[in-house]
Design a protein around this motif. Structure first.
Motif, PDB file in Angstrom:
ATOM      1  N   ASP A 166      12.158   5.370   6.725  1.00  0.00           N
ATOM      2  CA  ASP A 166      12.660   5.153   5.372  1.00  0.00           C
ATOM      3  C   ASP A 166      13.699   4.040   5.368  1.00  0.00           C
ATOM      4  N   VAL A 167      14.032   3.552   4.169  1.00  0.00           N
ATOM      5  CA  VAL A 167      14.921   2.399   4.020  1.00  0.00           C
ATOM      6  C   VAL A 167      16.306   2.693   4.594  1.00  0.00           C
ATOM      7  N   THR A 168      16.823   3.896   4.377  1.00  0.00           N
ATOM      8  CA  THR A 168      18.148   4.234   4.886  1.00  0.00           C
ATOM      9  C   THR A 168      18.196   4.107   6.409  1.00  0.00           C
ATOM     10  N   SER A 169      17.210   4.653   7.081  1.00  0.00           N
ATOM     11  CA  SER A 169      17.157   4.575   8.538  1.00  0.00           C
ATOM     12  C   SER A 169      17.014   3.132   9.016  1.00  0.00           C
ATOM     13  N   TRP A 170      16.204   2.349   8.312  1.00  0.00           N
ATOM     14  CA  TRP A 170      16.004   0.950   8.716  1.00  0.00           C
ATOM     15  C   TRP A 170      17.302   0.156   8.570  1.00  0.00           C
TER      16      TRP A 170
ATOM     17  N   GLY B 147       0.814  -1.214   0.000  1.00  0.00           N
ATOM     18  CA  GLY B 147       0.000   0.000   0.000  1.00  0.00           C
ATOM     19  C   GLY B 147       0.838   1.250   0.000  1.00  0.00           C
ATOM     20  N   ARG B 148       1.918   1.251   0.776  1.00  0.00           N
ATOM     21  CA  ARG B 148       2.793   2.429   0.817  1.00  0.00           C
ATOM     22  C   ARG B 148       3.450   2.650  -0.542  1.00  0.00           C
ATOM     23  N   ILE B 149       3.895   1.566  -1.174  1.00  0.00           N
ATOM     24  CA  ILE B 149       4.557   1.721  -2.472  1.00  0.00           C
ATOM     25  C   ILE B 149       3.608   2.348  -3.484  1.00  0.00           C
ATOM     26  N   ARG B 150       2.379   1.868  -3.525  1.00  0.00           N
ATOM     27  CA  ARG B 150       1.406   2.454  -4.444  1.00  0.00           C
ATOM     28  C   ARG B 150       1.180   3.930  -4.130  1.00  0.00           C
ATOM     29  N   ARG B 151       1.055   4.254  -2.851  1.00  0.00           N
ATOM     30  CA  ARG B 151       0.824   5.655  -2.460  1.00  0.00           C
ATOM     31  C   ARG B 151       2.010   6.542  -2.821  1.00  0.00           C
ATOM     32  N   ASP B 152       3.210   5.966  -2.833  1.00  0.00           N
ATOM     33  CA  ASP B 152       4.389   6.752  -3.194  1.00  0.00           C
ATOM     34  C   ASP B 152       4.524   6.908  -4.707  1.00  0.00           C
ATOM     35  N   VAL B 153       4.158   5.862  -5.456  1.00  0.00           N
ATOM     36  CA  VAL B 153       4.291   5.922  -6.917  1.00  0.00           C
ATOM     37  C   VAL B 153       3.263   6.869  -7.528  1.00  0.00           C
ATOM     38  N   GLU B 154       2.039   6.842  -7.050  1.00  0.00           N
ATOM     39  CA  GLU B 154       0.955   7.589  -7.688  1.00  0.00           C
ATOM     40  C   GLU B 154       1.201   9.094  -7.785  1.00  0.00           C
TER      41      GLU B 154
ATOM     42  N   LEU C 294      12.616   8.619 -15.070  1.00  0.00           N
ATOM     43  CA  LEU C 294      12.577   9.524 -13.921  1.00  0.00           C
ATOM     44  C   LEU C 294      11.787   8.961 -12.746  1.00  0.00           C
ATOM     45  N   LEU C 295      10.730   8.204 -13.032  1.00  0.00           N
ATOM     46  CA  LEU C 295       9.879   7.728 -11.943  1.00  0.00           C
ATOM     47  C   LEU C 295      10.650   6.882 -10.922  1.00  0.00           C
ATOM     48  N   PRO C 296      11.451   5.883 -11.319  1.00  0.00           N
ATOM     49  CA  PRO C 296      12.190   5.117 -10.306  1.00  0.00           C
ATOM     50  C   PRO C 296      13.201   5.963  -9.546  1.00  0.00           C
ATOM     51  N   LEU C 297      13.842   6.911 -10.218  1.00  0.00           N
ATOM     52  CA  LEU C 297      14.806   7.782  -9.532  1.00  0.00           C
ATOM     53  C   LEU C 297      14.130   8.600  -8.442  1.00  0.00           C
ATOM     54  N   LEU C 298      12.999   9.206  -8.766  1.00  0.00           N
ATOM     55  CA  LEU C 298      12.279  10.003  -7.777  1.00  0.00           C
ATOM     56  C   LEU C 298      11.707   9.116  -6.667  1.00  0.00           C
ATOM     57  N   LEU C 299      11.235   7.937  -7.039  1.00  0.00           N
ATOM     58  CA  LEU C 299      10.683   7.038  -6.038  1.00  0.00           C
ATOM     59  C   LEU C 299      11.749   6.604  -5.037  1.00  0.00           C
ATOM     60  N   PHE C 300      12.935   6.269  -5.526  1.00  0.00           N
ATOM     61  CA  PHE C 300      13.980   5.829  -4.609  1.00  0.00           C
ATOM     62  C   PHE C 300      14.430   6.967  -3.700  1.00  0.00           C
ATOM     63  N   ASN C 301      14.442   8.190  -4.205  1.00  0.00           N
ATOM     64  CA  ASN C 301      14.725   9.324  -3.322  1.00  0.00           C
ATOM     65  C   ASN C 301      13.725   9.363  -2.170  1.00  0.00           C
ATOM     66  N   ARG C 302      12.471   9.086  -2.504  1.00  0.00           N
ATOM     67  CA  ARG C 302      11.421   9.108  -1.481  1.00  0.00           C
ATOM     68  C   ARG C 302      11.583   7.949  -0.502  1.00  0.00           C
ATOM     69  N   LEU C 303      11.807   6.754  -1.023  1.00  0.00           N
ATOM     70  CA  LEU C 303      11.938   5.581  -0.166  1.00  0.00           C
ATOM     71  C   LEU C 303      13.168   5.653   0.727  1.00  0.00           C
ATOM     72  N   PHE C 304      14.222   6.299   0.232  1.00  0.00           N
ATOM     73  CA  PHE C 304      15.447   6.423   1.020  1.00  0.00           C
ATOM     74  C   PHE C 304      15.430   7.631   1.942  1.00  0.00           C
ATOM     75  N   GLY C 305      14.393   8.467   1.838  1.00  0.00           N
ATOM     76  CA  GLY C 305      14.276   9.624   2.721  1.00  0.00           C
ATOM     77  C   GLY C 305      15.232  10.750   2.387  1.00  0.00           C
ATOM     78  N   CYS C 306      15.425  11.025   1.091  1.00  0.00           N
ATOM     79  CA  CYS C 306      16.378  12.056   0.671  1.00  0.00           C
ATOM     80  C   CYS C 306      15.784  13.458   0.787  1.00  0.00           C
ATOM     81  N   PRO C 307      16.477  14.393   1.433  1.00  0.00           N
ATOM     82  CA  PRO C 307      16.066  15.797   1.361  1.00  0.00           C
ATOM     83  C   PRO C 307      16.365  16.344  -0.029  1.00  0.00           C
TER      84      PRO C 307
END
Length: 436
Positions: A199-203, A109-116, A141-154
């Motif tokens: 986020d994944v980095t923190s985990w 569910g989180r992945i879908r909410r982040d991709v949309e 671009l979509l995977p690049l932006l998504l990974f920034n989000r999943l990794f918690g990038c400012p």
């Protein structure tokens, strides 16, 4: 395998290589020789045999003897890093558990909410034009932006991370881009050690495996490398299949899930990889392979092994080797599938009359020994307003009322200073729109 001829017709090359047996000699790049496994059963044997085959490239004889130049273009994909891809035994188990446990915290569910919202943001950038390159404007671009989000990038780190990863995959000053990528990730790790988040980095940092900064950096490099390039190729190839199967994506009659499965079987996004090094001289179905030389698995050839033509009718959908097999099988199969599925459905729903702008057989494929990747995917559609991001914001905006605003004192106007704002990258622009 590094020329345009291979990119144009890889299956023709694989068919020719089958004359050597289950594996054949190839050149991955100028001066880099390897043995390519083209047989399905032989590939499974190598992938699952941890006794006779190692994933550690520090065994690579030609590299250790100085016969491979340090600026060779395949080294960033083949040289040793202390991560899950290039380790064996207990070290591999420790690193992989940290990765799999962290990825397990990403629910579907989180992945879908982040991709949309990312999909909506990107579609808004080109929907009014009526034409786009779905590879470079969307799937890349979509995977690049998504990974920034999943990794918690400012914003600042995310913009640099996006540009450096893109440059590495495009082969644009890869050494400099790799240095910038390393610097970005070390900054991100330092930030997350001080300010952990969801986020994944923190985990990864918090995992009981106790990864040090160098190990953390290389797990993140692996996750981005294994997620960004294959994901864009999977999205791009599936969209191509859907758009070339009928007059329009909606009228093609093929489900998105079927298109993804077809690509994974017939055109896997990473076509040749999972390099192994025999720990001693081996005989692979009559093909001698010298110890400590690269043995590359061809997922693209093995999945299309002629011996599977009848068996493929009864094999399960997941019997292909696109995700690998054995102890090094891809740990992100489910998230990767959901990302591609959500991204494809988002653009087909947003632009229902999407069609190819050129004949499918006129499209170009990017040269390279490892991937199966379109260079571009030009499409046309009826122009539509770029209002998807605003629509996603709408529910939150309806809760605000004028009465909730405190009265403001009247003040004299402040002279406007004419300054040119710094150009922002895609990630910081996205964050400006979606403040979370």
């Amino acid at each position: 395998m590094h020329g345009q001829d291979f990119a144009d017709d890889p299956q023709g090359v694989y068919d020719a290589l089958r004359a050597f047996g289950p594996a054949a000699p190839v050149e991955l790049a100028p001066g880099v020789d390897a043995t390519l496994v083209t047989d399905y059963q032989a590939a499974r044997t190598v992938l699952q045999n941890t006794t006779d085959f190692s994933r550690d490239p520090r065994r690579w004889k030609a590299l250790n003897e100085g016969r491979i130049a340090l600026d060779n273009p395949v080294l960033p994909m083949m040289a040793y890093r202390p991560n899950c891809l290039f380790t064996d035994g207990a070290v591999h188990l420790r690193l992989r558990k940290a990765v799999t446990d962290s990825l397990d915290q990403l629910n579907i569910g989180r992945i879908r909410r982040d991709v949309e919202p990312i999909a909506a943001f990107l579609i808004d950038q080109f929907s009014e034009r009526g034409r786009a390159d779905l590879l470079n404007d969307y799937a890349k671009l979509l995977p690049l932006l998504l990974f920034n989000r999943l990794f918690g990038c400012p914003a600042g780190i995310g913009d640099r991370l996006t540009s450096s990863m893109s440059a590495i995959f495009d082969g644009k000053d890869a050494l400099k881009a790799n240095e910038e990528l390393t610097a970005c990730l070390m900054e991100l790790i330092a930030l997350k050690r001080r300010e952990p988040a969801d986020d994944v980095t923190s985990w990864l940092i918090q995992h009981p495996a106790g990864l040090n900064d160098e190990e953390l950096k290389d797990q993140l490099v692996m996750l981005m490398g294994a997620g960004v390039e294959p994901e864009r190729n999977l999205i791009g190839s599936a969209l191509l299949l859907l758009l070339s199967s009928g007059s329009s994506a909606r009228g093609a009659g093929m489900l998105t899930e079927e298109a993804l499965d077809h690509v994974l079987w017939n055109n896997p996004p990473i076509a040749n990889y999972a390099t192994h090094y025999p720990v001693h001289d081996v005989d692979l179905g009559g093909v001698p392979v010298e110890a400590n030389t690269p043995l590359v698995i061809s997922f693209g050839a093995a999945n299309n092994d002629p011996s599977l033509r009848e068996a493929r009718q009864s094999l399960s959908k997941g019997a292909h080797l696109a995700w690998g097999a054995g102890p090094h099988a891809c740990p992100a199969k489910s998230p990767a599938t959901v990302i591609a599925l959500t991204a494809i459905e988002a653009i087909l729903n947003a632009l229902p009359d999407l069609t190819l702008d050129v004949p499918a057989d006129h499209l170009q494929w990017r040269p390279g020994p490892f991937h199966r990747a379109l260079a571009a995917l030009p499409v046309r559609f009826t122009p539509t307003p770029g209002t998807r991001v605003a629509a996603l914001h709408a529910p939150a905006q309806t809760t605000r009322t004028a009465a909730a605003e405190p009265p403001r004192a009247r003040t004299a106007p402040v002279p406007r200073q004419e300054t040119r704002p710094a150009k922002k990258g895609f990630w910081s622009t996205f964050l400006d729109v979606f403040r979370v």
